[in-house]
Design a protein around this motif. Sequence first.
Motif, short mmCIF file in Angstrom:
data_model
loop_
_atom_site.label_atom_id
_atom_site.label_comp_id
_atom_site.label_asym_id
_atom_site.label_seq_id
_atom_site.Cartn_x
_atom_site.Cartn_y
_atom_site.Cartn_z
N ASP A 51 0.83 -1.21 0.00
CA ASP A 51 0.00 0.00 0.00
C ASP A 51 0.86 1.26 0.00
N PHE A 52 1.97 1.20 0.71
CA PHE A 52 2.89 2.35 0.73
C PHE A 52 3.47 2.57 -0.67
N LEU A 53 3.80 1.49 -1.36
CA LEU A 53 4.32 1.61 -2.72
C LEU A 53 3.25 2.16 -3.66
N HIS A 54 2.00 1.76 -3.43
CA HIS A 54 0.91 2.32 -4.23
C HIS A 54 0.75 3.82 -3.96
N THR A 55 1.01 4.22 -2.73
CA THR A 55 0.97 5.65 -2.41
C THR A 55 2.01 6.40 -3.22
N ALA A 64 -1.84 6.82 -12.51
CA ALA A 64 -2.59 7.51 -13.56
C ALA A 64 -2.30 6.90 -14.93
N ILE A 65 -1.04 6.51 -15.13
CA ILE A 65 -0.66 5.87 -16.39
C ILE A 65 -1.38 4.54 -16.54
N ILE A 66 -1.43 3.76 -15.46
CA ILE A 66 -2.12 2.47 -15.49
C ILE A 66 -3.60 2.68 -15.77
N ALA A 67 -4.16 3.72 -15.15
CA ALA A 67 -5.59 4.00 -15.34
C ALA A 67 -5.88 4.41 -16.77
N ALA A 68 -4.95 5.12 -17.40
CA ALA A 68 -5.16 5.64 -18.75
C ALA A 68 -4.91 4.60 -19.83
N SER A 69 -4.11 3.59 -19.53
CA SER A 69 -3.74 2.58 -20.53
C SER A 69 -4.46 1.27 -20.27
N ALA A 70 -5.40 0.93 -21.14
CA ALA A 70 -6.14 -0.33 -20.98
C ALA A 70 -5.20 -1.52 -21.10
N GLN A 115 5.84 -12.32 -0.38
CA GLN A 115 4.73 -12.69 -1.26
C GLN A 115 3.59 -11.67 -1.16
N ALA A 116 3.32 -11.20 0.04
CA ALA A 116 2.22 -10.24 0.23
C ALA A 116 2.53 -8.91 -0.45
N ILE A 117 3.79 -8.48 -0.39
CA ILE A 117 4.17 -7.23 -1.07
C ILE A 117 3.89 -7.35 -2.56
N LEU A 118 4.37 -8.43 -3.15
CA LEU A 118 4.23 -8.61 -4.60
C LEU A 118 2.76 -8.74 -4.99
N ALA A 119 2.00 -9.49 -4.21
CA ALA A 119 0.59 -9.67 -4.52
C ALA A 119 -0.16 -8.35 -4.47
N GLU A 120 0.17 -7.51 -3.51
CA GLU A 120 -0.52 -6.21 -3.38
C GLU A 120 -0.08 -5.24 -4.47
N VAL A 121 1.20 -5.21 -4.78
CA VAL A 121 1.70 -4.29 -5.81
C VAL A 121 1.13 -4.66 -7.18
N LEU A 122 0.94 -5.96 -7.43
CA LEU A 122 0.43 -6.42 -8.73
C LEU A 122 -1.09 -6.40 -8.81
N ASN A 123 -1.73 -5.69 -7.90
CA ASN A 123 -3.19 -5.54 -7.94
C ASN A 123 -3.53 -4.15 -8.48
N ALA A 127 -4.21 0.17 -7.12
CA ALA A 127 -3.64 1.38 -7.71
C ALA A 127 -4.72 2.37 -8.09
N LEU A 128 -5.78 1.88 -8.71
CA LEU A 128 -6.87 2.76 -9.12
C LEU A 128 -7.63 3.29 -7.91
N PHE A 129 -7.74 2.47 -6.87
CA PHE A 129 -8.40 2.94 -5.65
C PHE A 129 -7.65 4.12 -5.05
N PHE A 130 -6.34 3.98 -4.95
CA PHE A 130 -5.54 5.07 -4.41
C PHE A 130 -5.66 6.32 -5.29
N LEU A 131 -5.67 6.12 -6.58
CA LEU A 131 -5.74 7.24 -7.51
C LEU A 131 -7.08 7.96 -7.42
N ALA A 132 -8.16 7.19 -7.20
CA ALA A 132 -9.50 7.79 -7.17
C ALA A 132 -9.91 8.28 -5.79
N PHE A 133 -9.48 7.57 -4.74
CA PHE A 133 -9.96 7.86 -3.40
C PHE A 133 -9.18 8.97 -2.70
#
Length: 208
Positions: A51-55, A64-70, A115-123, A127-133
């Motif tokens: 979550d910190f990395l998503h921040t 934003a790039i992930i959100a813009a690129s399907a 494993q938890a770090i990688l699983a969360e980062v690859l979700n 990323a979109l939740f952080f970007l929108a919320f």
Amino acid sequence: MIEPEVLAAYALIVLGFVFIPGPATLLTVARATTSGTKVGIATGAGITVGDFLHTIMAVVGISAIIAASATLFTIVKFLGAAYLVYLGLKAAFEKVAVDLGQGRVPISAPQAFRQAILAEVLNPKTALFFLAFLPQFVAPEKGSIVLQLTILGLTFAAIGLFSTVAYSLAAGRLGNFLRRNPTVLKWQGKVVGGVYCALGIRLALQER
């Protein structure tokens, strides 16, 4: 700087959000039940780091790039789904002797953390939740947007860690009881594997 009442309202919303059982909770509970409280807490800590990395990604614009690129969103989504399914199959078919009396468990705390770090980062949904919320609680006139986003992200991660620790303590105690049953020992890997595979399939089927 974020006004105290805004931060308090944000914290209450996040507190209600993180205690609703979701993928992070299920992963934490599965690990704590089968491998003990320490491994459950390590899983929660790994999710918090994710979550910190998503921040950071939200602050610098990667989200934003992930959100813009399907295409990019789809790639990240399937990478995350494949990793979860891989963990699930590994847990389901790996034969590991469990003897808590001698400290042997299906997975170590450092492994669960990584494993938890990688699983969360690859979700990408996270990323979109952080970007929108997070931006909903940012007031440009109150100072640095970067600082405000960072504070909000760290607050979310801290509350999330509190939630996963609480779930780990409860699930760990339950797991200590269940693991005394030979039948539970036989099926615990398959249960954890099923949880991971289900989460991976769920992620793969999600739309943007």
